[in-house]
Design a protein around this motif. Structure first.
Motif, PDB file in Angstrom:
ATOM      1  N   LEU A  72       0.834  -1.204   0.000  1.00  0.00           N
ATOM      2  CA  LEU A  72       0.000   0.000   0.000  1.00  0.00           C
ATOM      3  C   LEU A  72       0.869   1.254   0.000  1.00  0.00           C
ATOM      4  N   GLY A  73       0.351   2.315  -0.581  1.00  0.00           N
ATOM      5  CA  GLY A  73       1.104   3.564  -0.641  1.00  0.00           C
ATOM      6  C   GLY A  73       2.361   3.451  -1.490  1.00  0.00           C
ATOM      7  N   TYR A  74       2.364   2.544  -2.439  1.00  0.00           N
ATOM      8  CA  TYR A  74       3.525   2.223  -3.271  1.00  0.00           C
ATOM      9  C   TYR A  74       3.998   3.432  -4.078  1.00  0.00           C
ATOM     10  N   ARG A  75       5.294   3.750  -3.923  1.00  0.00           N
ATOM     11  CA  ARG A  75       5.942   4.812  -4.691  1.00  0.00           C
ATOM     12  C   ARG A  75       7.311   4.302  -5.127  1.00  0.00           C
ATOM     13  N   LEU A  76       7.640   4.495  -6.398  1.00  0.00           N
ATOM     14  CA  LEU A  76       8.811   3.889  -7.017  1.00  0.00           C
ATOM     15  C   LEU A  76       9.637   4.932  -7.759  1.00  0.00           C
ATOM     16  N   ILE A  77      10.963   4.789  -7.679  1.00  0.00           N
ATOM     17  CA  ILE A  77      11.881   5.562  -8.513  1.00  0.00           C
ATOM     18  C   ILE A  77      12.792   4.569  -9.222  1.00  0.00           C
ATOM     19  N   LYS A  78      12.902   4.700 -10.547  1.00  0.00           N
ATOM     20  CA  LYS A  78      13.819   3.899 -11.351  1.00  0.00           C
ATOM     21  C   LYS A  78      14.892   4.819 -11.917  1.00  0.00           C
ATOM     22  N   GLU A  79      16.078   4.253 -12.132  1.00  0.00           N
ATOM     23  CA  GLU A  79      17.188   5.036 -12.676  1.00  0.00           C
ATOM     24  C   GLU A  79      17.962   4.162 -13.661  1.00  0.00           C
ATOM     25  N   LEU A  80      18.266   4.730 -14.814  1.00  0.00           N
ATOM     26  CA  LEU A  80      19.047   4.014 -15.821  1.00  0.00           C
ATOM     27  C   LEU A  80      20.418   3.655 -15.262  1.00  0.00           C
ATOM     28  N   TRP A  81      20.829   2.402 -15.487  1.00  0.00           N
ATOM     29  CA  TRP A  81      22.159   1.959 -15.093  1.00  0.00           C
ATOM     30  C   TRP A  81      23.037   1.742 -16.330  1.00  0.00           C
ATOM     31  N   ALA A  82      22.475   1.044 -17.340  1.00  0.00           N
ATOM     32  CA  ALA A  82      23.224   0.773 -18.569  1.00  0.00           C
ATOM     33  C   ALA A  82      22.233   0.470 -19.685  1.00  0.00           C
ATOM     34  N   TYR A  83      22.708   0.576 -20.925  1.00  0.00           N
ATOM     35  CA  TYR A  83      21.845   0.277 -22.073  1.00  0.00           C
ATOM     36  C   TYR A  83      22.724  -0.136 -23.244  1.00  0.00           C
ATOM     37  N   GLY A  84      22.130  -0.842 -24.166  1.00  0.00           N
ATOM     38  CA  GLY A  84      22.814  -1.217 -25.394  1.00  0.00           C
ATOM     39  C   GLY A  84      21.879  -2.034 -26.255  1.00  0.00           C
ATOM     40  N   GLY A  85      21.783  -1.666 -27.526  1.00  0.00           N
ATOM     41  CA  GLY A  85      20.924  -2.409 -28.438  1.00  0.00           C
ATOM     42  C   GLY A  85      19.489  -2.419 -27.965  1.00  0.00           C
ATOM     43  N   ASN A  86      18.966  -3.613 -27.691  1.00  0.00           N
ATOM     44  CA  ASN A  86      17.572  -3.749 -27.244  1.00  0.00           C
ATOM     45  C   ASN A  86      17.475  -4.065 -25.757  1.00  0.00           C
ATOM     46  N   ARG A  87      18.527  -3.750 -25.002  1.00  0.00           N
ATOM     47  CA  ARG A  87      18.544  -4.048 -23.566  1.00  0.00           C
ATOM     48  C   ARG A  87      18.782  -2.795 -22.737  1.00  0.00           C
ATOM     49  N   ILE A  88      18.148  -2.797 -21.559  1.00  0.00           N
ATOM     50  CA  ILE A  88      18.313  -1.716 -20.589  1.00  0.00           C
ATOM     51  C   ILE A  88      18.460  -2.356 -19.220  1.00  0.00           C
ATOM     52  N   ALA A  89      19.387  -1.826 -18.410  1.00  0.00           N
ATOM     53  CA  ALA A  89      19.521  -2.218 -17.011  1.00  0.00           C
ATOM     54  C   ALA A  89      19.168  -1.010 -16.158  1.00  0.00           C
ATOM     55  N   VAL A  90      18.384  -1.253 -15.110  1.00  0.00           N
ATOM     56  CA  VAL A  90      17.984  -0.177 -14.202  1.00  0.00           C
ATOM     57  C   VAL A  90      18.254  -0.596 -12.763  1.00  0.00           C
ATOM     58  N   ARG A  91      18.368   0.410 -11.929  1.00  0.00           N
ATOM     59  CA  ARG A  91      18.310   0.192 -10.487  1.00  0.00           C
ATOM     60  C   ARG A  91      17.109   0.974  -9.998  1.00  0.00           C
ATOM     61  N   TYR A  92      16.557   0.541  -8.897  1.00  0.00           N
ATOM     62  CA  TYR A  92      15.343   1.196  -8.424  1.00  0.00           C
ATOM     63  C   TYR A  92      15.197   1.036  -6.931  1.00  0.00           C
ATOM     64  N   ALA A  93      14.314   1.828  -6.375  1.00  0.00           N
ATOM     65  CA  ALA A  93      13.899   1.699  -4.980  1.00  0.00           C
ATOM     66  C   ALA A  93      12.425   2.050  -4.924  1.00  0.00           C
ATOM     67  N   TYR A  94      11.720   1.388  -4.027  1.00  0.00           N
ATOM     68  CA  TYR A  94      10.326   1.757  -3.798  1.00  0.00           C
ATOM     69  C   TYR A  94      10.010   1.637  -2.323  1.00  0.00           C
ATOM     70  N   GLU A  95       9.020   2.403  -1.906  1.00  0.00           N
ATOM     71  CA  GLU A  95       8.545   2.388  -0.532  1.00  0.00           C
ATOM     72  C   GLU A  95       7.066   2.042  -0.527  1.00  0.00           C
ATOM     73  N   TYR A  96       6.654   1.345   0.527  1.00  0.00           N
ATOM     74  CA  TYR A  96       5.248   0.974   0.690  1.00  0.00           C
ATOM     75  C   TYR A  96       5.014   0.642   2.154  1.00  0.00           C
ATOM     76  N   HIS A  97       3.744   0.528   2.509  1.00  0.00           N
ATOM     77  CA  HIS A  97       3.397   0.049   3.850  1.00  0.00           C
ATOM     78  C   HIS A  97       2.432  -1.107   3.714  1.00  0.00           C
ATOM     79  N   ASP A  98       2.398  -1.928   4.760  1.00  0.00           N
ATOM     80  CA  ASP A  98       1.456  -3.037   4.769  1.00  0.00           C
ATOM     81  C   ASP A  98       0.152  -2.589   5.425  1.00  0.00           C
ATOM     82  N   ASP A  99      -0.796  -3.508   5.554  1.00  0.00           N
ATOM     83  CA  ASP A  99      -2.097  -3.137   6.103  1.00  0.00           C
ATOM     84  C   ASP A  99      -2.061  -2.864   7.602  1.00  0.00           C
TER      85      ASP A  99
END
Length: 158
Positions: A72-99
């Protein structure tokens, strides 16, 4: 490849188009609409997400429905790490709470592979999470799209 209209930007990716693709994915996930998010993937897309291995849009939609029902309350940030051709690598973090109101922050890396029409065919995720205090949250925007100008993962020291 699907017979659907292409999902721009298309591979091969440049730095700018990879950044755009990452932001579009982040925006979709922050919208928390499983049916809509599932449409970004090929009909036979294969995932690895912790101990689950969804295949195809129906299983992806089911997975995301379960995920966002308990994160619940899910919020996400993604950030490009690497790319090439038809591939992308990302790192991310998200926050949420349970019920019960317990807050968590998850960190991860994803490797993405796209078909020629810009649909994600493979998604391999590695994720770690830990409990946080509500006072330690860093993602405070209203639910939905992260506002332009909000600090990135790097800006936040994550």
């Amino acid at each position: 490849m699907t017979s659907e209209a292409p999902r721009h930007p298309l591979p091969p990716f440049t730095k700018d188009t990879a950044i755009e693709k990452v932001r579009l994915a982040e925006d979709g996930w922050n919208g928390r609409n499983p049916a809509k998010v599932a449409l970004a993937y090929t009909p036979d897309s294969k995932w690895r997400n912790r101990a689950e291995f969804p295949e195809g849009r129906a299983q992806i939609e089911e997975f995301l429905t379960r995920k966002w029902a308990k994160e619940l309350g899910y919020r996400l940030i993604k950030e490009l790490w690497a790319y090439g051709g038809n591939r992308i690598a990302v790192r991310y973090a998200y926050e949420y709470h349970d019920d019960s109101g317990n807050w968590f922050r998850a960190y991860g890396n994803e490797n993405w592979e796209f078909d020629g029409n810009g649909f994600m065919a493979h998604r391999f995720a590695s994720i770690n999470e830990h409990p946080i205090q509500e006072a330690d949250r860093k993602f405070h925007w209203p639910l939905g799209r992260r506002p332009n100008g909000h600090p990135s993962l790097s800006d936040l020291g994550l």
